[in-house]
Design a protein around this motif. Structure first.
Motif, PDB file in Angstrom:
ATOM      1  N   SER A 161       0.822  -1.212   0.000  1.00 43.98           N
ATOM      2  CA  SER A 161       0.000   0.000   0.000  1.00 43.98           C
ATOM      3  C   SER A 161       0.853   1.258   0.000  1.00 43.98           C
ATOM      4  CB  SER A 161      -0.925   0.003   1.223  1.00 43.98           C
ATOM      5  OG  SER A 161      -1.724  -1.165   1.265  1.00 43.98           O
ATOM      6  N   ASN A 182      -7.209   0.681  -9.167  1.00 45.63           N
ATOM      7  CA  ASN A 182      -6.840   1.335  -7.918  1.00 45.63           C
ATOM      8  C   ASN A 182      -7.945   1.226  -6.878  1.00 45.63           C
ATOM      9  OD1 ASN A 182      -5.456   2.938  -6.109  1.00 45.63           O
ATOM     10  ND2 ASN A 182      -5.574   4.803  -7.325  1.00 45.63           N
ATOM     11  N   VAL A 184      -8.814   2.901  -3.113  1.00 45.03           N
ATOM     12  CA  VAL A 184      -8.397   4.001  -2.249  1.00 45.03           C
ATOM     13  C   VAL A 184      -9.282   4.055  -1.005  1.00 45.03           C
ATOM     14  CG1 VAL A 184      -7.901   6.464  -2.114  1.00 45.03           C
ATOM     15  CG2 VAL A 184      -7.771   5.298  -4.327  1.00 45.03           C
ATOM     16  N   VAL A 248     -14.263   3.458   0.436  1.00 47.95           N
ATOM     17  CA  VAL A 248     -13.203   2.957  -0.440  1.00 47.95           C
ATOM     18  C   VAL A 248     -13.624   3.204  -1.885  1.00 47.95           C
ATOM     19  CG1 VAL A 248     -11.922   0.928  -1.232  1.00 47.95           C
ATOM     20  CG2 VAL A 248     -12.420   1.210   1.212  1.00 47.95           C
ATOM     21  N   SER A 268      -5.116   9.143   3.316  1.00 46.66           N
ATOM     22  CA  SER A 268      -5.714   8.048   2.543  1.00 46.66           C
ATOM     23  C   SER A 268      -4.658   6.985   2.272  1.00 46.66           C
ATOM     24  CB  SER A 268      -6.320   8.560   1.233  1.00 46.66           C
ATOM     25  OG  SER A 268      -5.401   9.336   0.510  1.00 46.66           O
ATOM     26  N   ASN A 270      -3.874   3.675  -0.432  1.00 43.46           N
ATOM     27  CA  ASN A 270      -4.323   3.031  -1.668  1.00 43.46           C
ATOM     28  C   ASN A 270      -3.454   1.825  -1.998  1.00 43.46           C
ATOM     29  OD1 ASN A 270      -1.983   4.515  -2.936  1.00 43.46           O
ATOM     30  ND2 ASN A 270      -2.909   3.639  -4.775  1.00 43.46           N
ATOM     31  N   TRP A 272      -2.583  -0.517  -5.732  1.00 40.81           N
ATOM     32  CA  TRP A 272      -2.847  -0.781  -7.141  1.00 40.81           C
ATOM     33  C   TRP A 272      -2.939  -2.290  -7.347  1.00 40.81           C
ATOM     34  CZ3 TRP A 272       0.466   3.370  -5.941  1.00 40.81           C
ATOM     35  CH2 TRP A 272       0.031   4.612  -6.396  1.00 40.81           C
TER      36      TRP A 272
END
Length: 489
Positions: A161, A182, A184, A248, A268, A270, A272
């Motif tokens: 992350s 993605n 998030v 999210v 935040s 995230n 990928w």
């Protein structure tokens, strides 16, 4: 809490739980959540999926205590901006602790601190793109606070992350990510997302300057666009959503996005998610890297600051880039050779593309979906859409016109945020053939070589102008297909 533009329902805390749902039961199983993510072709917000994550307590204050004064790099940008995007190459940087950031963010000025040269009322700070694995390398237990396995990605946690901490107005220029999709997770504060679908790529005026692997930037400041310079942007379909704590956001592959912090402090996390298409995308990125580095280094071998994004610190020599390209192509074949599907999934599509005789410029600039995606797109969209409800809110196109002034974007927030490249031409190394050009050609080249401001604008083709064509996403896609096809014959 009012829903952000582009949403169809309130996505605040009161809407995260369905009327008949138990607040301690997640609306989707990991398997169902992954099915949605791998099939949905539009952005959507997952609600009530992370209420038991320890990472929900990762406020900036909490993280400042966990990190015990660790220095972090902050990107500093102006709150007031014009129609030109505020790229990272135009920003300054500060090394500071989260404690120092929070003190500055409260408006407490200091003549000695790292933020002493930045007036809080005029600047924003963004600790962006911080890999959790590097930030907490000596506190690996914290990785378990992030539980992406709830979305069906077993074994994925904070180690895979990235963390983002920003002040009011902090933003990321509009871009698309070359790899993956993605997820998030919004922890603290709210962020506003402006999203555009892949098909709108021609209207976003893509560029690879500044260069960053896997990021295709837009030349447009999407919250204050210059429509005289970029008239096609009016055709882009903007999707706007405000992401609140506990939600999210799912961003599908190749969706353009501009992200801005609209609260005093935002945090935040995230991750990928890798996709099958990434194997060819890595070849496309290697081609882009080789061309950009070759031309920009030849233009000015003494400085990379103006065109290389600060996140890019790897060797950019031609030899290294050749090796990078070869490894990307080899990895592509290694992957598909194992599944024995390269001929079916790639080569057949490539040959069919190359046989099309009516490939005009309009089609060249259109962003295509791969053949395998098109075969099942209708079924997939219908299946994923059936999951929409209180716990999965689609991000729909905004009905608002693109704002002419940045202040309009913030009119509902109670606060009004106020907030060409120089070209280097070296000496032309003329061969005998070049010396034989006509006087009219010389008359055109000489003003350009001397960087004359009197030269006609349409004649001043810069290296960046050429690169915008050579490494346009659709062009590199075709080149990658030709490379792969040539290696397979």
């Amino acid at each position: 809490m009012a829903a952000g533009p582009g949403t169809t329902a309130d996505t605040g805390p009161t809407a995260r739980i369905g009327e008949e749902e138990d607040e301690h039961v997640k609306p989707f199983t990991p398997e169902k959540a992954k099915e949605i993510i791998m099939s949905l072709q539009q952005p959507a917000i997952f609600c009530n999926m992370v209420f038991d994550w320890p990472a929900q307590h990762w406020t900036a204050k909490h993280l400042s205590e966990v990190l015990h004064g660790k220095q972090i790099r902050f990107r500093m940008g102006m709150k007031s901006t014009d129609t030109v995007p505020q790229f990272e190459t135009a920003c300054s940087y500060v090394e500071a602790t989260l404690e120092e950031f929070l003190t500055w963010n409260c408006g407490h000025s200091s003549t000695l601190g790292p933020f002493r040269d930045y007036d809080y009322s005029k600047f924003w700070a963004y600790a962006d793109y911080k890999y959790v694995a590097s930030l907490f390398e000596d506190k690996t237990d914290i990785f378990q606070d992030v539980i992406w396995s709830d979305f069906g990605f077993h074994g994925r946690n904070g180690r895979e992350s990235t963390l983002w901490i920003g002040s009011l107005g902090a933003n990321t220029p509009c871009h698309l990510d070359s790899y993956g999709c993605n997820l998030v997770f919004q922890v603290q504060g709210r962020k506003r997302w402006h999203l555009f679908p892949p098909e709108d790529t021609p209207f976003l005026y893509p560029t690879r300057i500044p260069y960053e692997e896997s990021s295709v930037f837009s030349k447009i400041n999407v919250v204050n666009p210059d429509l005289k310079r970029f008239p096609q942007f009016q055709k882009a379909r903007r999707h706007v959503v405000t992401l609140s704590p506990g939600q999210v956001l799912f961003v599908p592959r190749h969706w353009w996005h501009y992200v801005e912090s609209i609260d005093p402090v935002t945090v935040s996390i995230n991750s990928w998610i890798e996709l099958e298409e990434d194997h060819q995308a890595r070849v496309e990125e290697a081609i882009t890297r080789m061309l950009v580095c070759a031309l920009k280094t030849a233009e000015d071998p003494h400085s990379t600051r103006a065109w290389l994004n600060p996140t890019e610190v790897e060797d950019t020599s031609h030899e290294i880039n050749c090796l990078y390209l070869n490894r990307a192509v080899s990895a592509f074949f290694d992957h598909y050779r194992a599944s024995k599907t390269v001929e079916i999934q790639v080569l057949r599509t490539n040959r069919e593309c190359m046989k099309k005789e009516e490939l005009n410029m309009h089609n060249l600039l259109e962003v295509e979906q791969t053949g395998s995606q098109n075969l099942t797109l209708g079924t997939v969209k219908q299946k994923a859409a059936s999951s929409f409800g209180p716990a999965l809110v689609p991000v729909l196109p905004s009905s608002e016109e693109p704002p002419s002034q940045r202040g309009e974007i913030f009119k509902n927030d109670g606060k009004d945020l106020v907030g060409k490249d120089g070209e280097h031409f070296g000496k032309l190394h003329c061969t005998k053939k070049q010396q034989m050009r006509s006087k009219s050609e010389n008359a055109l080249v000489e003003p350009i070589a001397s960087n004359s401001t009197g030269a006609p604008s349409q004649a001043c083709i810069s290296t960046d102008d050429l690169l915008d064509c050579l490494v346009h996403p659709q062009v590199t896609k075709i080149v990658a297909q030709l490379l792969i096809q040539g290696r397979s014959l």
